[in-house]
Design an enzyme around this catalytic site. Structure first.
Site, PDB file in Angstrom:
ATOM      1  N   ARG A 239      75.280  42.176 -56.445  1.00  0.00           N
ATOM      2  CA  ARG A 239      74.887  43.515 -56.899  1.00  0.00           C
ATOM      3  C   ARG A 239      76.149  44.331 -57.153  1.00  0.00           C
ATOM      4  O   ARG A 239      76.802  44.780 -56.216  1.00  0.00           O
ATOM      5  CB  ARG A 239      74.015  44.176 -55.809  1.00  0.00           C
ATOM      6  CG  ARG A 239      73.250  45.399 -56.309  1.00  0.00           C
ATOM      7  CD  ARG A 239      72.706  46.194 -55.120  1.00  0.00           C
ATOM      8  NE  ARG A 239      73.762  46.914 -54.463  1.00  0.00           N
ATOM      9  CZ  ARG A 239      73.830  47.159 -53.157  1.00  0.00           C
ATOM     10  NH1 ARG A 239      72.896  46.722 -52.345  1.00  0.00           N
ATOM     11  NH2 ARG A 239      74.842  47.844 -52.649  1.00  0.00           N
ATOM     12  N   HIS A 243      73.284  50.338 -54.183  1.00  0.00           N
ATOM     13  CA  HIS A 243      71.855  49.998 -54.115  1.00  0.00           C
ATOM     14  C   HIS A 243      71.034  50.830 -55.096  1.00  0.00           C
ATOM     15  O   HIS A 243      70.194  50.315 -55.827  1.00  0.00           O
ATOM     16  CB  HIS A 243      71.332  50.202 -52.688  1.00  0.00           C
ATOM     17  CG  HIS A 243      69.848  50.047 -52.573  1.00  0.00           C
ATOM     18  ND1 HIS A 243      69.224  48.819 -52.626  1.00  0.00           N
ATOM     19  CD2 HIS A 243      68.861  50.966 -52.440  1.00  0.00           C
ATOM     20  CE1 HIS A 243      67.910  48.997 -52.528  1.00  0.00           C
ATOM     21  NE2 HIS A 243      67.666  50.282 -52.412  1.00  0.00           N
ATOM     22  N   TYR A 252      80.153  50.619 -46.865  1.00  0.00           N
ATOM     23  CA  TYR A 252      79.911  49.302 -46.248  1.00  0.00           C
ATOM     24  C   TYR A 252      80.539  48.114 -46.973  1.00  0.00           C
ATOM     25  O   TYR A 252      80.379  46.980 -46.540  1.00  0.00           O
ATOM     26  CB  TYR A 252      78.398  49.072 -46.053  1.00  0.00           C
ATOM     27  CG  TYR A 252      77.568  49.184 -47.324  1.00  0.00           C
ATOM     28  CD1 TYR A 252      77.453  48.098 -48.197  1.00  0.00           C
ATOM     29  CD2 TYR A 252      76.911  50.371 -47.653  1.00  0.00           C
ATOM     30  CE1 TYR A 252      76.704  48.201 -49.358  1.00  0.00           C
ATOM     31  CE2 TYR A 252      76.152  50.478 -48.810  1.00  0.00           C
ATOM     32  CZ  TYR A 252      76.054  49.394 -49.661  1.00  0.00           C
ATOM     33  OH  TYR A 252      75.316  49.491 -50.808  1.00  0.00           O
TER      34      TYR A 252
HETATM   35  C1  LIG Z   1      58.335  47.157 -46.598  1.00  0.00           C
HETATM   36  C2  LIG Z   1      59.515  47.970 -47.080  1.00  0.00           C
HETATM   37  N1  LIG Z   1      60.540  48.189 -46.223  1.00  0.00           N
HETATM   38  C3  LIG Z   1      61.612  48.891 -46.638  1.00  0.00           C
HETATM   39  C4  LIG Z   1      61.672  49.382 -47.926  1.00  0.00           C
HETATM   40  C5  LIG Z   1      62.894  50.173 -48.382  1.00  0.00           C
HETATM   41  N2  LIG Z   1      63.731  49.308 -49.210  1.00  0.00           N
HETATM   42  C6  LIG Z   1      63.643  49.366 -50.559  1.00  0.00           C
HETATM   43  S1  LIG Z   1      64.678  48.285 -51.284  1.00  0.00           S
HETATM   44  C7  LIG Z   1      65.252  47.718 -49.807  1.00  0.00           C
HETATM   45  C8  LIG Z   1      66.297  46.637 -49.759  1.00  0.00           C
HETATM   46  C9  LIG Z   1      65.812  45.348 -50.281  1.00  0.00           C
HETATM   47  O1  LIG Z   1      66.886  44.440 -50.387  1.00  0.00           O
HETATM   48  P1  LIG Z   1      66.714  43.105 -51.188  1.00  0.00           P
HETATM   49  O2  LIG Z   1      65.366  42.551 -50.963  1.00  0.00           O
HETATM   50  O3  LIG Z   1      67.872  42.234 -50.889  1.00  0.00           O
HETATM   51  O4  LIG Z   1      66.737  43.569 -52.705  1.00  0.00           O
HETATM   52  P2  LIG Z   1      67.940  44.270 -53.509  1.00  0.00           P
HETATM   53  O5  LIG Z   1      67.676  45.748 -53.408  1.00  0.00           O
HETATM   54  O6  LIG Z   1      69.206  43.877 -52.868  1.00  0.00           O
HETATM   55  O7  LIG Z   1      67.831  43.784 -54.900  1.00  0.00           O
HETATM   56  C10 LIG Z   1      64.642  48.380 -48.759  1.00  0.00           C
HETATM   57  C11 LIG Z   1      64.936  48.130 -47.337  1.00  0.00           C
HETATM   58  C12 LIG Z   1      60.567  49.151 -48.782  1.00  0.00           C
HETATM   59  N3  LIG Z   1      60.554  49.579 -50.047  1.00  0.00           N
HETATM   60  N4  LIG Z   1      59.513  48.428 -48.347  1.00  0.00           N
END
Ligand SMILES: Cc1ncc(C[n+]2csc(CCOP(=O)(O)OP(=O)(O)O)c2C)c(N)n1
Ligand SMILES: [Mg+2]
Length: 326
Positions: A239, A243, A252
């Protein structure tokens, strides 16, 4: 064997996605949109996967970073700009949902939830319907590696594995779940390693190389169409952006780390391959860049003058009734 035209089309889709995504960051920093979540660095995995499937026939359950995937399916930069600005013509929610919560009826993309991993059980359910109807369709669902820690992800993948459903679980491992590195998200080396415990085919692919992604997705899609069940594909990538527009990634990870990964930019990798093959020339590249700029400019200008939703439309399309958009 991909034709020259198709390869160029794949590259073009990545390029358009990148320029649209970059513009979204600019619009955000100028205060013209409220939020952006980016797919920069993940375009090859998304476009490679779509081109390996049958558009308008197979089913797609994307996640929020899938801008390039959606463009490959026919969602337009204008659609995206309308959604970013919360305008009433936004086809995904008429301006009520956050941007990047995709849906596209013409491409079999059902609307999605902000709760990560919910698309996994939807994908398994659609896979079951395909099997019961005896169709040879395939479902592709995408997710980030961090979200494979959700209980719902295991339930959906387990169900698809038990019933040998035609589902491809594409995990875009960009190495972070917001600020959490992959080593702090799981005890195995990566999501592909989870496949053996769930009983499905699991593979890793270089997610920065669009043609490698294309090959592996085409192969597992054919298996799924033959009734040989689901697959779990881990596309390794990075990425490049924070975020979201609300995140400061300097807290971080180091700038050196980010810069090092820019050397594996999927756009540059595809460009180098296509230049070597004589498919992409400097002149062609210049033309494509100018075309992308024109399309993005037009999309933003259109969306900016488009009307906002009116209060009376609050519950339109919330309750059962006619759904008019394509
Ligand atoms: C059940 C749930 N927990 C927390 C969140 C908040 N949240 C949104 S994106 C994210 C990170 C997800 O990381 P990853 O699956 O690695 O995807 P990336 O964003 O890195 O593409 C979080 C914790 C959410 N949307 N749904
Ligand atoms: Mg991630």
């Amino acid at each position: 064997m991909l034709s020259k035209e198709t390869k160029l089309d794949m590259y073009w889709t990545m390029l358009l996605s990148r320029r649209l995504d970059e513009r979204a960051w600019v619009l955000h920093r100028q205060g013209r949109i409220a939020f952006h979540i980016s797919g920069i660095g993940q375009e090859a995995a998304q476009v490679g996967a779509v081109f390996a499937l049958r558009r308008g026939y197979d089913w797609f359950l994307p996640y929020y970073r899938d801008i390039a995937l959606m463009l490959a399916l026919g969602y337009t930069p204008r659609d995206f700009a309308l959604s970013m600005m919360g305008k009433s013509e936004d086809i995904t929610s008429a301006g009520r949902q956050m941007p990047s919560h995709w849906s596209l009826r013409s491409a079999n993309v059902p609307s999605q939830s902000a709760t990560v991993a919910t698309q996994t059980s939807h994908a398994a359910g659609i896979g079951l319907a395909i099997k019961l109807r005896g169709e040879d369709k395939v479902v592709l669902t995408c997710i980030g590696e961090g979200s494979t820690s959700q209980g719902e992800w295991y339930e959906g993948v387990n169900w698809a594995a038990i019933h040998r459903l035609p589902v491809i679980f594409l995990v875009q491992n960009n190495q972070y779940a917001i600020s959490e590195r992959v080593e702090r998200q799981m005890a195995v080396p990566g999501p592909a390693a989870k496949a053996c415990g769930l009983g499905l085919d699991g593979r890793e692919v270089d997610g920065t190389d669009i043609f490698q992604v294309y090959e592996v997705i085409a192969e597992v899609a054919e298996k799924a169409r033959r009734g040989e069940g689901p697959s779990l594909i881990e596309a390794k990538l990075y990425r490049i952006t924070p975020h979201s527009s609300d995140d400061d990634d300097r807290t971080y990870r180091s700038r050196e780390e980010v810069e090092a990964h820019k050397k594996r930019d999927p756009l540059l990798i595809a460009q180098a391959i296509l230049e070597k093959e004589g498919v992409l020339t400097p002149k062609k590249l210049e033309e494509l860049e100018a075309k992308a700029k024109r399309i993005v400019d037009e999309a933003v200008a259109y969306a900016e003058q488009a009307p906002y939703p009116v209060v009376d439309d609050n519950v339109t399309r919330v309750f059962a009734g006619e759904v008019s958009h394509a």
